[in-house]
Write an enzyme that holds these catalytic residues in place. Structure first.
Site, PDB file in Angstrom:
ATOM      1  N   THR A  71       0.471  -1.375   0.134  1.00 49.17           N
ATOM      2  CA  THR A  71       0.099  -0.134   0.124  1.00 49.17           C
ATOM      3  C   THR A  71       0.899   1.166  -0.131  1.00 49.17           C
ATOM      4  O   THR A  71       0.463   1.768  -0.555  1.00 49.17           O
ATOM      5  CB  THR A  71      -1.150  -0.323   1.319  1.00 49.17           C
ATOM      6  OG1 THR A  71      -1.420  -1.318   1.115  1.00 49.17           O
ATOM      7  CG2 THR A  71      -1.898   1.165   0.722  1.00 49.17           C
ATOM      8  N   HIS A 202       4.969  -9.895   1.880  1.00 47.90           N
ATOM      9  CA  HIS A 202       3.387 -10.409   3.317  1.00 47.90           C
ATOM     10  C   HIS A 202       2.951 -11.634   1.998  1.00 47.90           C
ATOM     11  O   HIS A 202       2.340 -12.511   2.517  1.00 47.90           O
ATOM     12  CB  HIS A 202       2.872 -10.167   4.226  1.00 47.90           C
ATOM     13  CG  HIS A 202       1.774  -9.204   3.884  1.00 47.90           C
ATOM     14  ND1 HIS A 202       0.426 -10.580   3.653  1.00 47.90           N
ATOM     15  CD2 HIS A 202       1.484  -7.848   2.957  1.00 47.90           C
ATOM     16  CE1 HIS A 202      -0.553  -8.370   2.967  1.00 47.90           C
ATOM     17  NE2 HIS A 202       0.308  -8.061   3.017  1.00 47.90           N
ATOM     18  N   CYS A 324      -9.725  -7.049   1.690  1.00 45.94           N
ATOM     19  CA  CYS A 324      -9.616  -5.793   2.064  1.00 45.94           C
ATOM     20  C   CYS A 324     -10.939  -5.046   2.046  1.00 45.94           C
ATOM     21  O   CYS A 324     -11.574  -3.864   2.582  1.00 45.94           O
ATOM     22  CB  CYS A 324      -8.223  -5.055   1.359  1.00 45.94           C
ATOM     23  SG  CYS A 324      -6.790  -5.579   1.465  1.00 45.94           S
TER      24      CYS A 324
HETATM   25  N1  PLP Z   1      -1.901  -4.492  -4.817  1.00 42.47           N
HETATM   26  C1  PLP Z   1      -2.669  -5.463  -4.591  1.00 42.47           C
HETATM   27  C2  PLP Z   1      -2.713  -6.353  -5.471  1.00 42.47           C
HETATM   28  C3  PLP Z   1      -2.579  -6.763  -3.600  1.00 42.47           C
HETATM   29  O1  PLP Z   1      -3.393  -7.756  -3.745  1.00 42.47           O
HETATM   30  C4  PLP Z   1      -2.811  -6.290  -1.960  1.00 42.47           C
HETATM   31  C5  PLP Z   1      -2.581  -6.573  -1.018  1.00 42.47           C
HETATM   32  O2  PLP Z   1      -3.809  -7.273  -1.192  1.00 42.47           O
HETATM   33  C6  PLP Z   1      -1.779  -4.687  -2.190  1.00 42.47           C
HETATM   34  C7  PLP Z   1      -1.912  -3.213  -3.139  1.00 42.47           C
HETATM   35  C8  PLP Z   1      -1.642  -3.914  -0.904  1.00 42.47           C
HETATM   36  O3  PLP Z   1      -0.768  -4.623  -0.088  1.00 42.47           O
HETATM   37  P1  PLP Z   1      -0.085  -4.536   1.427  1.00 42.47           P
HETATM   38  O4  PLP Z   1      -1.329  -5.646   2.067  1.00 42.47           O
HETATM   39  O5  PLP Z   1       1.446  -5.087   1.481  1.00 42.47           O
HETATM   40  O6  PLP Z   1      -0.455  -2.826   1.599  1.00 42.47           O
END
Ligand code: PLP
Length: 379
Positions: A71, A202, A324
């Site tokens: 993110t 992760h 999410c």
């Molecule tokens: N981008 C995509 C395509 C994702 O699948 C995710 C997480 O599900 C993210 C960004 C966000 O990553 P993070 O969980 O490391 O913030």
């Protein structure tokens, strides 16, 4: 026994990553900025880790900056790119199926006077380079397109999009959210032709709290965090040495096992589809995602939230879409214009190298039982 089939949400930390993190925390706790031996050891750990990640991306180590997550990498890339290109214009191209880590900053930029074109996918979840070519303008400052969609597993044509930008001599910066593509589909940043690319620990068996942003040499992104000047002055803050060491260890494992894992995941996905067709005549695949680790299906007539809970009670873990979304209908499936019954019944199954056919069998058994026990109450 638990059957974890939600690897697109997050993955188990692999033993090599755990060992690297513990070693760093126990024996290598120095501050990488300190000039004594303990500090230099920590600095060396960060340096070696950066080299590992850079190699996996086909980048130079000076092009990799550690962040806290995917993110953050996405937010920084988007805000930084438009700031860097503010003289080019106020137009952004992205897709309607990006992760919220891209979409929400884009929406915020709309509030600040930017115009954003959200490319719509076809029924299978694909977006084409021709759509980008059509949307591209003189004042396009940023194109942000993901490599692999997190809910459908579709692989987007990032290299072709880069070619379009080159052919049109566009000044737009090209960002790619490769959080779901990294170590899942083969690529290098050079092959993709991107300026900026986000990854997250992760999703690849490293702990949460670590990610990285590739910033192509020559692209001068504004600093994200100001302070002590770490990460080449771009992202200040004492480096999380243990997470960084674990990230590198997980990536080394992922690189070593890449070919075998691809074959295994491809096999598992095909097996799941074959079992589904055999046992669940009403179930349908959603989209035609080629990434080997993500499979979206729908059980029309069922509420996916209810099915997820039902399966969870039997130790089988899948997702009703992106983790999410926390129960809100997914914008990705909505963009495919599924009918309401199909939309309500969408499940995402996502694999990692540890999964086996027994996990898939447990899922199928759970879904068959769900069919018998839930349908009457929902129909
Ligand atoms: N981008 C995509 C395509 C994702 O699948 C995710 C997480 O599900 C993210 C960004 C966000 O990553 P993070 O969980 O490391 O913030």
């Amino acid at each position: 026994m638990e059957h974890y089939l939600d690897n697109a949400a997050t993955t188990r930390v692999c033993p090599a990553a755990v060992a690297a993190a513990v070693a760093a925390m126990e024996n290598n706790f120095g501050n990488p900025s300190s000039r004594h031996e303990a500090g230099k050891r920590a600095e060396q750990t960060v340096k070696s880790a950066r080299e590992v990640i850079a190699k996996a991306l086909g980048a130079d180590s000076g092009e990799v900056v550690f962040t806290s997550c995917g993110t953050e990498s996405d937010n920084w890339a988007i805000r930084g790119a438009v700031e860097r290109n503010r003289r080019v214009g106020k137009h952004i191209i992205t897709t309607a199926i990006e992760h919220d880590a891209v979409l929400v900053p884009c929406r915020q930029l709309e509030q600040q006077g930017y115009e954003v074109t959200y490319l719509q996918p076809d029924k299978q979840g694909n977006v084409t380079a021709a759509q980008v070519a059509e949307a591209l303008r003189e004042d396009t400052a940023l194109v942000s397109v993901m490599l692999v969609n997190n809910e459908l597993g579709t692989v987007l044509p990032v290299a072709e999009i880069a070619k379009v930008l080159r052919e049109r001599r566009s000044k737009a910066l090209l960002h790619c959210d490769a959080v779901q593509g990294f170590l899942k589909v083969p690529f290098t940043v050079k092959e993709l032709g991107v300026d900026l690319l986000s990854i997250s620990g992760h999703k690849v068996h490293a702990p949460k709290g670590i990610g990285a942003l590739y910033i192509r040499k020559g692209v001068r992104l504004p600093a994200y965090l100001l302070g002590g000047g770490q990460e080449g002055g771009l992202r200040s803050g004492t480096e999380p040495v243990a997470q960084i060491a674990a990230f590198a260890a997980a990536v080394e494992e992922g690189m070593k096992n890449f070919a075998a894992e691809q074959a295994h995941l491809t096999d598992l996905k095909a097996y799941t589809l074959a079992r589904m067709n055999e046992l669940l005549p009403n179930a349908k695949r959603v989209g035609n995602g080629e990434a080997p680790h993500v499979l979206a299906i729908t059980l029309p007539g069922y509420k996916s939230e209810v099915v997820v809970r039902f399966l969870s009670g039997r130790g089988v873990y899948v997702s009703s879409g992106s983790a999410c979304h926390k129960g809100k209908p997914s914008h990705v499936f909505a963009a495919l214009k599924l009918d309401k019954k199909q939309l309500d019944g969408v499940l995402r199954v996502s694999f990692c190298g540890d999964n086996t056919k027994e996990d898939v069998d447990a899922l199928m058994e759970g879904l068959v039982q769900a069919g018998q026990q839930l349908f009457t109450s929902l129909s």
